[in-house]
Design a protein around this motif. Sequence first.
Motif, PDB file in Angstrom:
ATOM      1  N   SER A  84       0.861  -1.177   0.000  1.00 28.46           N
ATOM      2  CA  SER A  84       0.000   0.000   0.000  1.00 28.46           C
ATOM      3  C   SER A  84       0.902   1.232   0.000  1.00 28.46           C
ATOM      4  N   PRO A  85       0.840   2.088  -1.018  1.00 32.31           N
ATOM      5  CA  PRO A  85       1.774   3.221  -1.109  1.00 32.31           C
ATOM      6  C   PRO A  85       1.566   4.222   0.015  1.00 32.31           C
ATOM      7  N   GLU A  86       2.670   4.616   0.655  1.00 36.71           N
ATOM      8  CA  GLU A  86       2.588   5.523   1.803  1.00 36.71           C
ATOM      9  C   GLU A  86       3.535   6.709   1.713  1.00 36.71           C
ATOM     10  N   ASP A  87       4.700   6.525   1.132  1.00 42.83           N
ATOM     11  CA  ASP A  87       5.726   7.565   1.158  1.00 42.83           C
ATOM     12  C   ASP A  87       6.424   7.605  -0.194  1.00 42.83           C
ATOM     13  N   VAL A  88       6.367   8.761  -0.878  1.00 43.57           N
ATOM     14  CA  VAL A  88       6.974   8.918  -2.194  1.00 43.57           C
ATOM     15  C   VAL A  88       8.344   9.563  -2.055  1.00 43.57           C
ATOM     16  N   GLY A 402       4.816  -5.062 -28.213  1.00 49.92           N
ATOM     17  CA  GLY A 402       5.445  -4.970 -29.518  1.00 49.92           C
ATOM     18  C   GLY A 402       5.810  -3.550 -29.889  1.00 49.92           C
ATOM     19  N   GLU A 403       5.131  -2.571 -29.268  1.00 51.78           N
ATOM     20  CA  GLU A 403       5.437  -1.166 -29.515  1.00 51.78           C
ATOM     21  C   GLU A 403       6.098  -0.514 -28.315  1.00 51.78           C
ATOM     22  N   SER A 404       6.168  -1.234 -27.215  1.00 55.69           N
ATOM     23  CA  SER A 404       6.754  -0.666 -25.998  1.00 55.69           C
ATOM     24  C   SER A 404       7.271  -1.792 -25.124  1.00 55.69           C
ATOM     25  N   ALA A 405       8.127  -1.436 -24.176  1.00 55.74           N
ATOM     26  CA  ALA A 405       8.601  -2.379 -23.168  1.00 55.74           C
ATOM     27  C   ALA A 405       7.805  -2.172 -21.894  1.00 55.74           C
ATOM     28  N   ALA A 406       7.536  -3.258 -21.190  1.00 50.50           N
ATOM     29  CA  ALA A 406       6.857  -3.183 -19.892  1.00 50.50           C
ATOM     30  C   ALA A 406       7.915  -3.193 -18.800  1.00 50.50           C
ATOM     31  N   ARG A 407       7.878  -2.205 -17.930  1.00 54.85           N
ATOM     32  CA  ARG A 407       8.878  -2.068 -16.871  1.00 54.85           C
ATOM     33  C   ARG A 407       8.213  -2.150 -15.499  1.00 54.85           C
ATOM     34  N   GLY A 408       8.867  -2.876 -14.603  1.00 50.27           N
ATOM     35  CA  GLY A 408       8.379  -2.978 -13.239  1.00 50.27           C
ATOM     36  C   GLY A 408       8.893  -1.837 -12.380  1.00 50.27           C
ATOM     37  N   PHE A 409       8.486  -1.815 -11.120  1.00 49.57           N
ATOM     38  CA  PHE A 409       8.791  -0.703 -10.218  1.00 49.57           C
ATOM     39  C   PHE A 409      10.016  -0.943  -9.346  1.00 49.57           C
ATOM     40  N   ARG A 410      10.673  -2.091  -9.480  1.00 50.78           N
ATOM     41  CA  ARG A 410      11.822  -2.339  -8.617  1.00 50.78           C
ATOM     42  C   ARG A 410      12.992  -1.457  -9.053  1.00 50.78           C
ATOM     43  N   THR A 411      13.611  -0.784  -8.078  1.00 48.36           N
ATOM     44  CA  THR A 411      14.770   0.076  -8.332  1.00 48.36           C
ATOM     45  C   THR A 411      15.873  -0.274  -7.351  1.00 48.36           C
ATOM     46  N   GLN A 412      17.019   0.355  -7.521  1.00 49.49           N
ATOM     47  CA  GLN A 412      18.160   0.106  -6.635  1.00 49.49           C
ATOM     48  C   GLN A 412      17.912   0.614  -5.225  1.00 49.49           C
ATOM     49  N   THR A 413      16.928   1.488  -5.062  1.00 50.90           N
ATOM     50  CA  THR A 413      16.642   2.047  -3.741  1.00 50.90           C
ATOM     51  C   THR A 413      15.584   1.256  -2.985  1.00 50.90           C
ATOM     52  N   ASN A 414      15.085   0.160  -3.561  1.00 55.51           N
ATOM     53  CA  ASN A 414      14.090  -0.658  -2.863  1.00 55.51           C
ATOM     54  C   ASN A 414      14.656  -1.236  -1.577  1.00 55.51           C
ATOM     55  N   ARG A 415      13.805  -1.358  -0.583  1.00 58.08           N
ATOM     56  CA  ARG A 415      14.242  -1.909   0.704  1.00 58.08           C
ATOM     57  C   ARG A 415      14.451  -3.419   0.644  1.00 58.08           C
ATOM     58  N   SER A 416      13.799  -4.083  -0.281  1.00 56.01           N
ATOM     59  CA  SER A 416      13.932  -5.527  -0.390  1.00 56.01           C
ATOM     60  C   SER A 416      14.258  -5.888  -1.834  1.00 56.01           C
ATOM     61  N   ASP A 417      14.547  -7.152  -2.058  1.00 56.45           N
ATOM     62  CA  ASP A 417      14.858  -7.629  -3.403  1.00 56.45           C
ATOM     63  C   ASP A 417      13.615  -8.031  -4.177  1.00 56.45           C
ATOM     64  N   LYS A 418      12.443  -7.906  -3.570  1.00 54.63           N
ATOM     65  CA  LYS A 418      11.217  -8.327  -4.234  1.00 54.63           C
ATOM     66  C   LYS A 418      10.742  -7.267  -5.229  1.00 54.63           C
ATOM     67  N   TYR A 419       9.927  -7.729  -6.151  1.00 57.14           N
ATOM     68  CA  TYR A 419       9.335  -6.827  -7.141  1.00 57.14           C
ATOM     69  C   TYR A 419       8.072  -6.216  -6.539  1.00 57.14           C
ATOM     70  N   PRO A 420       8.032  -4.879  -6.408  1.00 49.50           N
ATOM     71  CA  PRO A 420       6.865  -4.266  -5.750  1.00 49.50           C
ATOM     72  C   PRO A 420       5.656  -4.136  -6.681  1.00 49.50           C
ATOM     73  N   ILE A 421       4.506  -4.414  -6.121  1.00 49.53           N
ATOM     74  CA  ILE A 421       3.216  -4.133  -6.752  1.00 49.53           C
ATOM     75  C   ILE A 421       2.480  -3.206  -5.790  1.00 49.53           C
ATOM     76  N   PHE A 422       1.879  -2.162  -6.304  1.00 49.48           N
ATOM     77  CA  PHE A 422       1.191  -1.206  -5.445  1.00 49.48           C
ATOM     78  C   PHE A 422      -0.321  -1.366  -5.613  1.00 49.48           C
ATOM     79  N   ALA A 423      -1.014  -1.380  -4.485  1.00 48.19           N
ATOM     80  CA  ALA A 423      -2.450  -1.644  -4.522  1.00 48.19           C
ATOM     81  C   ALA A 423      -3.176  -0.812  -3.482  1.00 48.19           C
ATOM     82  N   VAL A 424      -4.390  -0.432  -3.819  1.00 45.75           N
ATOM     83  CA  VAL A 424      -5.300   0.235  -2.889  1.00 45.75           C
ATOM     84  C   VAL A 424      -6.652  -0.452  -3.014  1.00 45.75           C
ATOM     85  N   ALA A 425      -7.145  -0.937  -1.896  1.00 51.45           N
ATOM     86  CA  ALA A 425      -8.444  -1.618  -1.878  1.00 51.45           C
ATOM     87  C   ALA A 425      -9.425  -0.806  -1.040  1.00 51.45           C
ATOM     88  N   SER A 426     -10.660  -0.770  -1.470  1.00 55.98           N
ATOM     89  CA  SER A 426     -11.671  -0.010  -0.728  1.00 55.98           C
ATOM     90  C   SER A 426     -13.048  -0.595  -1.003  1.00 55.98           C
TER      91      SER A 426
END
Length: 607
Positions: A84-88, A402-426
Amino acid sequence: MSESQRMLRSRSQVMYSYLPGAVFRHEDRVYGRVINVVGSRVNRLNEQVVFEEIARSLERWKEDDRYNLPIPRDSREREYEILSPEDVRFELWPLVFECSHRECARVKSFTNARNLVGSSRCDECGGRLRQLRFYSAHNCGKTVPMQVPACTTHNRKHIFFEDTGSFRTAVWRCRACSNRVVARTNQSPCGCRFTQEPAFQRMRAHTLDDSRAYNILDVDLVNIDSSSFKTYQAHPLRAQIALAHYLGLIDGIQDGLRQADTSPGSSAKRMTASEWETQERKLRATGLLSEDDIATLRTTSGPAETGLAGLGELPPGVLDKIATERPFLERAAVFDPSELQRTTLVEQLNSARAKGDTLQAASIQSGIDLAERMSFSELSVTWEFPIAKVAFGFTRESVEPGESAARGFRTQTNRSDKYPIFAVASETEALLLTMSAVEVVNFLADDGFVSTRPSTEDEAKRDVLGIFARESSDPLPAARVRTLLHTLSHLLLRGLDDGQVGFAEASLGEWIVPETLSFAIYANSLKSFTLGSLWTLLTNRSHSWLASAAERAVRCENDPLCYQHDPRACERCAYITFGCRSFNHDLDRAVVADYLRRRDVFTALTS
């Protein structure tokens, strides 16, 4: 000024505008690029559905065109984390500045934000520096600041950018050379594999506010997280349960699970409808049994009329093609009162009458009369519609594989080695609508799309299921139904943006299950609260709302241009901004207008 700063935003704001890789305007009147989003693990999210939908989406891209986005199937699901996104966290970007004095406008580049702290004024005139509002992006996902060319005599000291309003005519000039043109804005190749294709050889320039250079890859889903729904979702007979619920053969999911687990093979002991018809003729021919005796035999040996056994013979492909789709499975829970409470327009009428409120009862009755004429078999509202938005990556320039590349949100500044997915449920407000299958199938028969004319809802529902099951070989009937349902959903959604219910069109979304002639219009706020606006609409203004949708079917502000367009739909009548998963495809006001006209809706509204 630090190179990385923190910024607090609401979760819904982050999901739409501030995920990693996004370029945005800060309230301090500077631009930045999001480098990381920190969050906590999301609870109460149906992860099985989430990973299945992400996998389906990512499988459209070739492996070489996916970066930091492994297919989340089997054990690879553990490589992801849903947050759940909290801090940008963002950085000042781009670090290309120009003098704010128009007569100077000299451009200066910096290698990092720290160097800007002691040099925030123009070296020539002392004017305040401001960010040059352009950058370049490529289909592979790469972004770079505008490359400042050098003058052959004065290097980059006196270069300025002449913004003509178009990158085709904009140029770089040198002040010290009497404003001589130094270079144009032709973009250099990126160097990635996409540059092998002629259409993608060069990067494209964008303004910092241009949303086309950043497209979120996300999934909107009905987030039902109950234990019964999870059991049902994993059950081998889930398709039969979903079908039985849609056809009214069971009361709910739990009833279906109970029947599936206690007597899964009971239907094999009974005759099919055709077998019983043959047997019934033979029994009557003997003259040995009374009608009561034959009726008793039917209840024990004839085709079942309720429960899972009541499914009987289904059109080919329905079980393995239609009833296994996620929206179809979701519908059984959305319309199950034990899973999701809803109030129908008819129940509101009975409540008003019980209270002796004749004015409100009359208002609701007029809405019911118009809904029935428009062939809605149910119109209801819920305060508990469980929606979730899940973002798992982004593309640049195009959203098409085919017209673009799909990129995930994992960066070198991530706290863990996992690939982050961001979600908001309501849980939010939603209007739930279902159309009469009999009327829709007869509409198709009138135009020769089908040859059957069912007399009961059960027969008609089975016909509609068959229409979608054979869509690959006979696409026109299914396309007609989908266009009718989808366009009606858009017209009704846009009818809520009239300033009276508190929702703008861009804050609403739709959920559609065309195989069941059902759809929902929900408040896409990503916040767990309700205003009661849709309940108020249903109670007090249902007639005017439905009438406005009918009016939109035949009127558009862009007419006669829109009227002459095929299909008949545009941004002034049927398109919606954010809430359509099919990007405003399969829309045609002409289909809806024809349908309503045959049901004398316009005559009723003018009489």
